[in-house]
Scaffold this active site. Structure first.
Site, PDB file in Angstrom:
ATOM      1  N   CYS A 143       0.861  -1.183   0.000  1.00 54.77           N
ATOM      2  CA  CYS A 143       0.000   0.000   0.000  1.00 54.77           C
ATOM      3  C   CYS A 143       0.901   1.237   0.000  1.00 54.77           C
ATOM      4  O   CYS A 143       1.728   1.394   0.897  1.00 54.77           O
ATOM      5  CB  CYS A 143      -0.876   0.061   1.250  1.00 54.77           C
ATOM      6  SG  CYS A 143      -1.245  -1.540   1.994  1.00 54.77           S
ATOM      7  N   GLU A 205      -7.333   9.175   1.276  1.00 60.65           N
ATOM      8  CA  GLU A 205      -6.795   8.671   0.028  1.00 60.65           C
ATOM      9  C   GLU A 205      -7.888   8.343  -0.984  1.00 60.65           C
ATOM     10  O   GLU A 205      -8.972   7.895  -0.621  1.00 60.65           O
ATOM     11  CB  GLU A 205      -5.981   7.389   0.280  1.00 60.65           C
ATOM     12  CG  GLU A 205      -4.765   7.602   1.157  1.00 60.65           C
ATOM     13  CD  GLU A 205      -3.907   6.356   1.296  1.00 60.65           C
ATOM     14  OE1 GLU A 205      -2.689   6.519   1.441  1.00 60.65           O
ATOM     15  OE2 GLU A 205      -4.460   5.242   1.259  1.00 60.65           O
TER      16      GLU A 205
END
EC number: 5.3.3.2
Length: 289
Positions: A143, A205
């Site tokens: 990630c 995000e």
């Protein structure tokens, strides 16, 4: 004064004059011209000594791990609006400060890789203890963030994000680029979420969800990764049970849990059938948290 400092000093008045003389000119909202200038300015700033830049940022984070501190101050994330249009860039440090996220609504582009082997087991990682956000939590394979650089700003077929994924799989897990060809990543969807990590740090995000099925060589970087494991469906369900019960202090990252709860197991069916492209939906941005 170092050469890089003199270059930055010489460049700054030129950039300031451009922005002053043309009200429509803004480095924060990049056109092709402003992007070019932004890349040049970014390169100059990156060449300044780390100690000088850290002093400018202040001493409040002196206890931060040196590697994570460098990445926080040197990496430039891509700022986007809620429709995933690029609106600028900022440091990884600023993009993860909850104060900035809340006051300026900073939203940055990210990606989450889900890598399966030929037995259709999912590779998980436990984030290192030195990570600034969500240390020691278990999460999907990798990630991270595409950076504000030309190769990672390519929107067509999410190529910039796929380039970034290949880069970070090497950085974090030591997976060679030839093991994960860029054209083998399948973007399945996008989600927008916000999640605080502690009182200071957090995430906001627009996350690209990238799936790939490959047998790879893994050599984790201890600055990034504390542990790795492959899991099948049943083993992941047991991991979820333990996290929900608070057993063994086990925690999952919030973005991973969102993907698990909303998409993962139905997409896993497509992994096993070889029909991942049928599941792809890159038009929708799922606003989950």
């Amino acid at each position: 004064m170092s050469l890089s400092s003199r270059l930055y000093t010489l460049a700054s008045p030129t950039l300031c004059a451009l922005t002053h003389n043309s009200p429509s000119f803004s480095l924060k909202y990049p056109s092709k011209l402003t992007r070019s200038l932004g890349f040049a300015s970014q390169s100059l700033r990156a060449s300044l000594s780390f100690s000088t830049r850290a002093t400018v940022m202040g001493d409040t984070d002196a206890g931060m791990d040196a590697v994570q501190r460098r990445l926080m101050f040197e990496d430039e994330c891509i700022l986007v609006d809620e429709n995933d249009r690029v609106v600028g860039h900022d440091t990884k440090y600023n993009c993860h400060l909850m104060e900035k996220i809340e006051s300026e609504n900073l939203l940055h582009r990210a990606f989450s890789v889900f890598l399966f082997n030929s037995r259709y087991e999912l590779l998980l990682q436990q984030r290192s203890a030195t990570k600034v956000t969500f240390p020691l939590v278990w999460t999907n394979t990798c990630c991270s963030h595409p950076l504000y650089r030309e190769s990672e700003l390519i929107d067509e077929n999410a190529l910039g994000t796929r380039n970034a994924a290949q880069r970070k799989l090497l950085d974090e897990l030591g997976i060679p680029a030839e093991d994960v060809p860029v054209d083998q990543f399948i973007p399945l969807g996008r989600m927008l979420y916000k999640a605080p990590s502690d009182g200071k740090w957090g995430e906001h995000e627009l996350d690209y969800l990238l799936f790939i099925v490959r047998d790879v060589n893994v050599n984790p970087n201890p600055d990034e990764v504390a542990d790795v494991k492959y899991v099948n469906r049943d083993e992941l369900k047991e991991l979820l049970r333990k996290a929900d019960a608070g057993e063994e202090g086990l925690k999952l990252s919030p973005w991973f849990r969102l993907v698990v709860d909303n998409f993962l197991f139905k997409w896993w069916d497509h992994v096993e059938k070889g029909t991942l492209l049928e599941a792809a939906d890159m038009k929708t941005i799922h606003k989950l948290a």
